[in-house]
Write a protein that holds these residues in place. Structure first.
Motif, PDB file in Angstrom:
ATOM      1  N   GLY A 221      39.230  60.955  26.914  1.00  0.00           N
ATOM      2  CA  GLY A 221      39.830  60.856  28.245  1.00  0.00           C
ATOM      3  C   GLY A 221      38.813  60.473  29.296  1.00  0.00           C
ATOM      4  N   LEU A 222      37.779  59.721  28.900  1.00  0.00           N
ATOM      5  CA  LEU A 222      36.775  59.229  29.841  1.00  0.00           C
ATOM      6  C   LEU A 222      37.235  57.885  30.390  1.00  0.00           C
ATOM      7  N   LEU A 223      37.622  57.841  31.655  1.00  0.00           N
ATOM      8  CA  LEU A 223      38.183  56.681  32.350  1.00  0.00           C
ATOM      9  C   LEU A 223      39.535  56.269  31.754  1.00  0.00           C
ATOM     10  N   LEU A 224      39.609  56.106  30.427  1.00  0.00           N
ATOM     11  CA  LEU A 224      40.852  55.712  29.761  1.00  0.00           C
ATOM     12  C   LEU A 224      41.677  56.962  29.448  1.00  0.00           C
ATOM     13  N   TYR A 225      42.027  57.684  30.502  1.00  0.00           N
ATOM     14  CA  TYR A 225      42.686  58.983  30.350  1.00  0.00           C
ATOM     15  C   TYR A 225      44.180  58.919  30.660  1.00  0.00           C
ATOM     16  N   PHE A 226      44.732  57.729  30.848  1.00  0.00           N
ATOM     17  CA  PHE A 226      46.094  57.582  31.356  1.00  0.00           C
ATOM     18  C   PHE A 226      47.131  58.294  30.490  1.00  0.00           C
ATOM     19  N   TRP A 227      46.825  58.526  29.223  1.00  0.00           N
ATOM     20  CA  TRP A 227      47.755  59.202  28.325  1.00  0.00           C
ATOM     21  C   TRP A 227      47.706  60.719  28.455  1.00  0.00           C
ATOM     22  N   LEU A 228      46.605  61.260  28.976  1.00  0.00           N
ATOM     23  CA  LEU A 228      46.337  62.694  28.865  1.00  0.00           C
ATOM     24  C   LEU A 228      47.242  63.575  29.732  1.00  0.00           C
ATOM     25  N   PRO A 229      47.382  63.313  31.041  1.00  0.00           N
ATOM     26  CA  PRO A 229      48.158  64.260  31.862  1.00  0.00           C
ATOM     27  C   PRO A 229      49.586  64.467  31.380  1.00  0.00           C
ATOM     28  N   LEU A 290      44.585  66.417  43.352  1.00  0.00           N
ATOM     29  CA  LEU A 290      45.040  66.612  44.729  1.00  0.00           C
ATOM     30  C   LEU A 290      46.459  66.097  44.951  1.00  0.00           C
ATOM     31  N   ALA A 291      46.837  65.064  44.209  1.00  0.00           N
ATOM     32  CA  ALA A 291      48.114  64.400  44.482  1.00  0.00           C
ATOM     33  C   ALA A 291      49.314  65.189  43.970  1.00  0.00           C
ATOM     34  N   TYR A 292      49.152  65.878  42.833  1.00  0.00           N
ATOM     35  CA  TYR A 292      50.304  66.532  42.218  1.00  0.00           C
ATOM     36  C   TYR A 292      50.485  67.957  42.734  1.00  0.00           C
ATOM     37  N   LYS A 293      51.728  68.417  42.647  1.00  0.00           N
ATOM     38  CA  LYS A 293      52.067  69.750  43.147  1.00  0.00           C
ATOM     39  C   LYS A 293      52.784  70.577  42.080  1.00  0.00           C
ATOM     40  N   ASP A 294      52.432  70.311  40.827  1.00  0.00           N
ATOM     41  CA  ASP A 294      52.940  71.160  39.743  1.00  0.00           C
ATOM     42  C   ASP A 294      51.757  71.572  38.873  1.00  0.00           C
ATOM     43  N   ILE A 295      51.838  72.765  38.325  1.00  0.00           N
ATOM     44  CA  ILE A 295      50.698  73.366  37.638  1.00  0.00           C
ATOM     45  C   ILE A 295      50.215  72.544  36.438  1.00  0.00           C
ATOM     46  N   LEU A 299      46.256  71.108  36.328  1.00  0.00           N
ATOM     47  CA  LEU A 299      45.316  71.591  35.315  1.00  0.00           C
ATOM     48  C   LEU A 299      44.846  70.467  34.405  1.00  0.00           C
ATOM     49  N   ASN A 300      45.737  69.553  34.058  1.00  0.00           N
ATOM     50  CA  ASN A 300      45.350  68.450  33.179  1.00  0.00           C
ATOM     51  C   ASN A 300      44.384  67.488  33.864  1.00  0.00           C
ATOM     52  N   TYR A 301      44.562  67.264  35.142  1.00  0.00           N
ATOM     53  CA  TYR A 301      43.595  66.415  35.851  1.00  0.00           C
ATOM     54  C   TYR A 301      42.249  67.122  36.015  1.00  0.00           C
ATOM     55  N   ASN A 302      42.247  68.440  36.009  1.00  0.00           N
ATOM     56  CA  ASN A 302      40.977  69.153  36.003  1.00  0.00           C
ATOM     57  C   ASN A 302      40.240  68.980  34.674  1.00  0.00           C
TER      58      ASN A 302
END
Length: 492
Positions: A221-229, A290-295, A299-302
């Protein structure tokens, strides 16, 4: 040779086979899986002690010495990561007993979890780059089944994307290994160190290095993380915690091992790429948090931010930063598992993952609230908890390497981590209580005890950071100067 090195693979492998035949006895599945996980922790501790006492441990399968046979290698980095894996796996097994549900348990949940641990431990211990691919596939096949187990619409949608991305990255992995073998005639990592140094890293080898960077970046998930969240938001809490703590870290480990041992000859090329990717990952991950407002999404973006931060330590590639990578990896595996488990319990208690629809949980769930608050401080790197030591070493390494922009980005995103997680704490635990129809009890002992155990480890890692540093510094020295690793494997 040390036969202990194969036990972190054999124990969960044999356990998973036995569990397949116990489908109708869920209670027996639970306790056999728990006993196997605890045995794995004991084996991992033994491996760490042997490496500390006697240096790098090796095992040559079927007696075929490198570079011809498959070698398992236990240096301090691999030993510590196997220990962290078995600890996380054990707590998640016990958490699963009270959370995953009998329906999923009856469809081979515990065998799949144990099989996933086979792949993770094998990835850390293998000394052969093709065997690394094999262990990746073992891990991924298990993750495909775990992410879809339950069959909800969200799981099916996200599983499709997750499988396609990983199939593509696995195909690229095979191609990269084939090109590397065609150029060097070697697959053993220690032998590759010598062959690449002899050939001179440049030209086609830099192209191959870039291909490996793409492959492992997709995995981590380094830069190419679009699948992860999206993918990590689909499965149940226990599976999400397992993925967030272990799967991305295997990709990070592959990056660290490959670009210190095999492709460490031209850091002015490869590590510059890694540095820019690390900076972009931290920034984009911060925007997502910062953009999302669901847990789940926050957490996944962290997770994404932490991957970028570890890659920044690899890009700096000096003693402080590499020691920091080891310390921070250990912290992040434990702390991310804890954070994701607690996030799942908050959703369970509130009946929703949306921040705007929850509040007042502190009245009914004070222990959960204060554990989550302490975990926030650890993840953000606030002393004296576990995240501080690794973060300090990486930042110091970045300054020593004159990576001032990346250092500034890493510090700024640390504040974003703190702010984004505090938003969850304030929305969930402050204000008026908002009970929803789907809220369930999150105060069950079977749920709180495993999370409390991980919480104690996070606190102990913070207060015992000097003791952990003794082990991490040895791992960092091997990453900075792989000669001891090469000598132990090739007996030169």
């Amino acid at each position: 040779m040390n036969n202990l090195l194969v036990l972190p693979l054999l124990v969960p492998l044999f356990t998973s086979v036995l569990l397949v035949f116990m489908r109708r006895s869920i209670l027996l599945q639970r306790w056999l899986s728990g006993a196997s996980s605890l045995a794995g922790v004991a084996i991992a501790v033994s491996i760490v002690i042997h490496v500390k006492k006697d240096g790098v441990q090796t095992l040559y399968m079927s007696g075929w010495a490198p570079p011809y046979g498959i070698a398992f290698v236990g240096d301090m980095l691999a030993a510590l990561l196997v220990l962290a894996t078995t600890v996380v796996g054990s707590f998640i097994v016990f958490f699963s007993m009270g959370s995953i549900g009998e329906e999923r348990e009856s469809y081979f949940y515990y065998p799949l979890l144990q099989f996933l641990l086979v792949g993770v431990n094998g990835s850390f211990l293998t000394g052969d780059i093709f065997n690394l691919f094999v262990c990746f596939e073992v891990m991924l096949i298990s993750s495909y089944a775990l992410i879809v187990l339950g069959g909800t619409r969200l799981q099916l949608r996200e599983t499709l994307k997750y499988v396609i991305i990983n199939v593509v990255s696995s195909a690229l992995f095979v191609a990269a290994v084939a090109y590397l073998y065609g150029v060097t005639g070697a697959l053993n990592m220690a032998d590759l160190f010598l062959k690449v140094a002899e050939a001179g890293q440049g030209g086609i080898l830099n192209v191959i290095a870039l291909l490996f960077l793409i492959v492992f970046s997709l995995k981590a998930g380094l830069l190419l993380y679009f699948w992860l969240p999206g993918a990590y938001s689909a499965p149940p809490t226990a599976v999400t915690a397992l993925f967030g703590a272990l799967l991305t870290k295997v990709g990070v480990y592959a990056l660290v091992r490959t670009f210190t041992l095999v492709f460490g000859g031209m850091p002015e090329v490869t590590h510059v790429w890694i540095g820019w990717m690390a900076g972009a990952t931290m920034v984009l991950g911060a925007f997502g948090a910062l953009a999302y407002k669901d847990i789940p999404r926050i957490l996944n973006y962290n997770i994404v931010i932490s991957v970028g931060f570890i890659a920044f330590g690899l890009a700096a590639a000096n003693r402080d930063s590499l020691e920091g990578v080891v310390v921070y990896l250990l912290h992040d595996m434990i702390a991310k598992a804890l954070l994701l488990l607690l996030g799942g319990l908050i959703i369970r208690a509130a009946g929703t993952g949306k921040l705007s629809e929850m509040g007042g949980l502190m009245r009914r769930n004070a222990l959960l609230g204060w554990m989550f608050f302490a975990t926030i401080l650890a993840v953000a790197g606030i002393p004296p908890l576990s995240g501080f030591a690794g973060k300090l070493l990486i930042v110091r390494g970045g300054l020593e390497g004159e990576h001032y922009l990346l250092t500034a980005v890493s510090l700024a995103t640390s504040f974003v981590v703190l702010y984004s997680l505090m938003r969850i704490f304030m929305a969930a635990f402050w204000g008026d209580e908002r009970a929803t129809a789907s809220a369930t009890d999150a105060r069950k002992a079977s749920l709180l005890l495993p999370t409390a155990g991980l919480m104690l480890i996070v606190v102990a890692m913070g207060f015992g950071s000097e003791w952990i540093y003794e082990f991490a510094s040895e791992a960092g020295r091997t990453l900075l100067d792989p000669s001891s690793y090469v000598q132990a494997v090739l007996k030169e």
